[in-house]
Design a protein around this motif. Structure first.
Motif, PDB file in Angstrom:
ATOM      1  N   GLY A 147      38.001  36.523  39.208  1.00 21.41           N
ATOM      2  CA  GLY A 147      37.356  37.045  38.011  1.00 21.41           C
ATOM      3  C   GLY A 147      38.055  38.283  37.514  1.00 21.41           C
ATOM      4  N   THR A 154      32.682  32.021  38.039  1.00 17.71           N
ATOM      5  CA  THR A 154      31.854  33.218  38.137  1.00 17.71           C
ATOM      6  C   THR A 154      30.867  33.324  36.981  1.00 17.71           C
ATOM      7  N   LEU A 179      27.667  31.128  45.415  1.00 16.46           N
ATOM      8  CA  LEU A 179      27.565  31.856  44.154  1.00 16.46           C
ATOM      9  C   LEU A 179      26.873  30.986  43.099  1.00 16.46           C
TER      10      LEU A 179
END
Lengths: 317, 525
Positions: free
Chosen positions: B172, B178, B513
């Protein structure tokens, strides 16, 4: 072996280049249309009939783009990688028999030649990952190498099983030997293993760990753009074709089939397998790299070995 | 002193009870900086979870008031611990060794108010650029010069922590997995993550300072921009906080409309998550399946709210527009449609062996760790804790509705996935009941044009799609809020990520995530 005629080779290589391009246009279109259908959308619709020329338009756009190399990249390797990936395809296509008579070049060791050239694809991927000086690229490249070690041995064992059945390494003779019963029915286990292996070989989902969009951005081709990128693309779709053609020759009886002419049958079977691979891609999530290695070494290898031994023993008796 | 408080934070410490005026805080007391650690250690052993840490600047008294807001997964009670610090030299011992998850809250409060948390595990800035001078949420903060654009967060290449074992992968702020401008610095050993360090603040807009400079009404549209995927929940939290503080009544029909629309919003958020999660795992098709059905919800919400993403529909004392029969009819049609579609979602994903292998046993959170980090929402319920604001502090008409709180068993990514899928079904149930019972009547009660909230503090929670969204509103009787704190669920949920990512494969860390359902602008605010 018949004597090699230079003119013959040049003409067939030209023909193969045309084939490769046409195949890419068709398969990409098929892929996008299938994906669209699976996802409640149309896919490409604008360029040509139902978007059939979309790939061509994309290709022209990619060719017209500047080739950018990262400043820290190993430029020689960076430029070489897509070439290393794509060029072996042209040679690998030569021994593939579209019918008993239509093939570019007959050799007695056609099967070995095609499989050996298939290895070069991974070399191209490793060079791309290494040469672009990008950590995502490097991870992608190393994944591809780990992957090839895990699937090539089971793949070769299944191929050997077919070779001892047919008694020849020549693709034409392997296809001829299946005039009655296809090998897919005689060797269902080998056929299934081979299907898994060709998805692995072409680095396609669920085994697209080398490019793994959501993990490694684009893996080995993260830094590639324009024509270099499209050469990787072309290579991927051409390898799909070669792998599917090999599967057709070895398991689906090559060009054999009723009513329709032999080459049509051959192309139909190849495209059926290609459709299967497209179907996998748009249905499955991605396998994790360690799970894939585990599968290759601990599942595919023992099964293909046992299958090979059983076949050998049965034939010897 | 309330006996309940003693029970929770222990005897023998000096406490001064604070008046509790039923604005979402059940127990409140003030203590001194030296006793805070002992009180919070007791709270930790009682199993309370840290909702948030924040502060208020009392400029005229020369004091900074530090708040520790503690929640309880098992009992519906919220405890507020207040500590007055000297404004000129605010110091307090850090509690990040007691509640590891509090580090991020302390970092945020520290940089906003200039409070020094001594012996903190990590005292770097969290959201603000490194070259900003002053403490923006102090009342006397005067921005001298805006930091130059593009240089505000200088990009530094991180060096590997140990040269012999590994390299640093900079994930990222632009990375497909992300979901926004989150940057995670991964210290890697081959495919394995040794250490993950999220860097926040790329989307930071200082919403809490904006709130202090806006009237209550002006702030309303801003709330939707924090979490654009559950904008109505943010609307809801904000209007409810103001309503509680001012004592506004809300007509029953408006409450029903609020529940119907915010549950629709929840489903649309979960559907998007379903696709995005599978995209993180490498499956593309579910993304568009989720999108196709989400599109219908956006159409429905557009009919009543007029917008498709950042809604501003709720008003103090009601909602902006009434719903018509066509909306209700179409919503019922949608409920039936989604019910018929859900089995195909499960066919495509739930039973898939690759999906199961990728998610089962990955990113396991147990109840105790969740309490340390203040995890809420589906991430918590995946660990088998049935804590849902809609049941714990029933607001609106949730108390009258019949619905279940789905909980998972293992606390892994797979459980979190199942919980969200079941929540969609529960939300459909809620919508159906609400439409069936919706009364006729007014949609807005009479509220003054200029809202002046009486002096006080309110902490109002809403169950957003991602968990416990709490608005802490401090008023000093002005037209503008004196302090508005948004306790956002993703912030706490993400704070556990470095712990879960340690010694995992990179593919697994991205699955983890993805399973959190993060919205980065909500974290950055």
């Amino acid at each position: 072996m018949k004597d090699i005629n230079l003119l013959h080779i040049v003409i067939s290589l030209l023909g193969i280049m045309g084939m490769v391009s046409l195949n890419a246009v068709l398969v990409v279109w098929l892929e996008r249309k299938t994906a669209g259908r699976m996802q409640f959308r149309h896919g490409p619709m604008e360029v040509g009939f139902h978007g059939i020329l979309q790939t061509l338009a994309d290709g022209i756009k990619l060719v017209s783009k500047q080739l950018v190399a990262p400043s820290h990249a190993d430029t020689a390797l960076f430029i070489m990688a897509p070439v290393v990936s794509l060029v072996p395809i042209f040679v690998a296509m030569m021994p593939i028999p579209f019918s008993a008579t239509i093939l570019a070049h007959e050799t007695d060791t056609g099967l070995l030649l095609v499989i050996a050239l298939g290895l070069l694809n991974t070399l191209g991927i490793l060079l791309a990952g290494w040469g672009s000086d990008n950590k995502y690229g490097l991870l992608g490249g190393t994944r591809a190498v780990g992957q090839i070690l895990a699937y090539k041995i089971p793949l070769l064992l299944t191929v050997l099983t077919i070779v001892i059945l047919a008694g020849s390494f020549s693709l034409r003779e392997i296809a001829m030997s299946q005039n009655g019963l296809w090998n897919a029915f005689m060797q269902p286990v080998a056929f299934l293993i081979y299907i898994v292996c060709i998805v692995l070989e072409t680095n396609r989902s669920p085994f697209d760990m080398a490019e793994a969009e959501s993990e490694l951005v684009a893996g080995f081709h993260t830094e590639y753009s324009g024509m270099a990128f499209s050469m990787f693309f072309l290579a991927e779709y051409s390898y799909m074709f070669v792998a599917a053609a090999l599967a057709t020759v070895m398991f689906l009886g090559g060009w054999h089939g009723p009513i329709l002419p032999a080459p049509i049958w051959f192309i139909l079977k190849v495209y059926f397998l290609l459709f299967l691979m497209i179907w996998f891609r748009w249905t499955f999530p991605r396998v994790r790299i360690d799970q894939m290695l585990m599968m290759g070494w601990k599942v595919l290898l023992p099964i293909s070995l046992i299958n090979f031994l059983i076949t050998a023993v049965v034939l010897a008796l | 002193m309330s006996s309940g408080f003693k029970q929770i934070v222990g005897d023998g410490l000096r406490f001064k009870p604070l008046p509790v005026d039923k604005h979402g805080i059940h127990l409140a007391a003030r203590t001194c900086a030296s006793d805070a650690r002992d009180a919070l250690r007791k709270a930790r052993s009682e199993g309370l979870f840290m909702e948030t840490v924040t502060a208020v600047d009392h400029l005229e008294d020369g004091k900074l008031e530090l708040f520790y807001l503690l929640g309880n997964y098992e009992r519906p009670e919220r405890t507020l611990l207040s500590i007055l610090l000297d404004r000129s030299n605010p110091k307090i011992p850090s509690i990040s060794d007691i509640f590891p998850g509090v580090t991020w809250h302390e970092r945020e409060t520290g940089e906003f108010f200039g409070i020094d948390f001594e012996n903190s595990l990590d005292s770097r800035r969290l959201l603000l650029p490194d070259d900003l001078e002053g403490y923006p949420l102090r009342k006397d903060f005067k921005p001298r010069k805006l930091p130059p654009v593009g240089r505000s967060k200088p990009f530094k290449y991180e060096q590997a922590s140990d040269e012999k074992s590994g390299f640093v992968l900079n994930l990222g702020p632009q990375h497909p997995a992300t979901h926004g401008v989150l940057r995670v610095i991964l210290h890697m050993d081959g495919e394995y993550v040794l250490e993950a360090d999220p860097i926040l603040g790329y989307g930071h807009r200082m919403q809490e300072k904006i709130a202090e400079n806006m009237t209550y009404t002006q702030m309303l549209p801003y709330t939707a921009r924090m979490d654009y995927l559950s904008a109505l929940h943010y609307n809801h939290a904000w209007v409810m906080a103001v309503e509680r503080l001012c004592g506004f009544e809300v007509p029953e029909r408006a409450e029903y409309i609020r529940v119907i629309t915010s549950e629709l919003n929840r489903i649309s958020s979960h559907l998007l998550w379903y696709g995005a999660f599978l995209l993180d795992l490498g499956g593309f098709t579910p993304f568009l399946h989720g999108f196709a059905d989400r599109e219908r919800i956006l159409d429905l919400l557009e009919m009543v709210t007029g917008s498709r993403l950042t809604y501003c529909y709720y008003r103090f004392g009601g909602v902006a527009n009434d719903v018509d029969d066509e909306f209700l009819k179409k919503t019922l049609e949608f409920v039936a449609h989604l019910r018929s579609r859900l089995p195909s979602y499960h066919d495509l994903v739930t039973g898939n062996v690759i999906f199961e292998k990728r998610t089962q046993g990955v990113g396991v959170i147990d109840r105790d760790t969740a309490a340390c980090y203040g995890i809420t929402g589906p991430c918590l319920r995946g660990s088998g804790v049935g804590f849902d604001i809609r049941k714990a502090f029933p607001y609106s008409i949730y108390a009258d509705l019949d619905f279940d709180i789905p909980v998972g068993e293992n606390g892994d990514c797979y459980s979190r996935y199942l919980v969200r899928m079941q929540e969609i079904e529960e939300s459909l149930k809620i919508i159906e009941q609400a439409i069936e019972n919706i009364p006729e009547g007014k949609i807005r009660s009479k509220v003054p044009k200029t809202i002046k909230a009486p002096e006080g503090i309110a902490a109002v929670s809403v169950e957003s799609s991602r968990g416990n969204l709490c608005v802490i509103l401090v008023s000093k009787g002005d037209k503008k809020p004196y302090r508005a704190k948004f306790r956002v669920p993703s912030f706490s949920n993400l704070s556990i990520f470095p712990k879960l990512a340690r010694k995992e494969l990179i593919a697994d860390t991205l699955a983890i995530l993805g399973s959190f359902d993060l919205v980065i602008p909500e974290i950055d605010r």
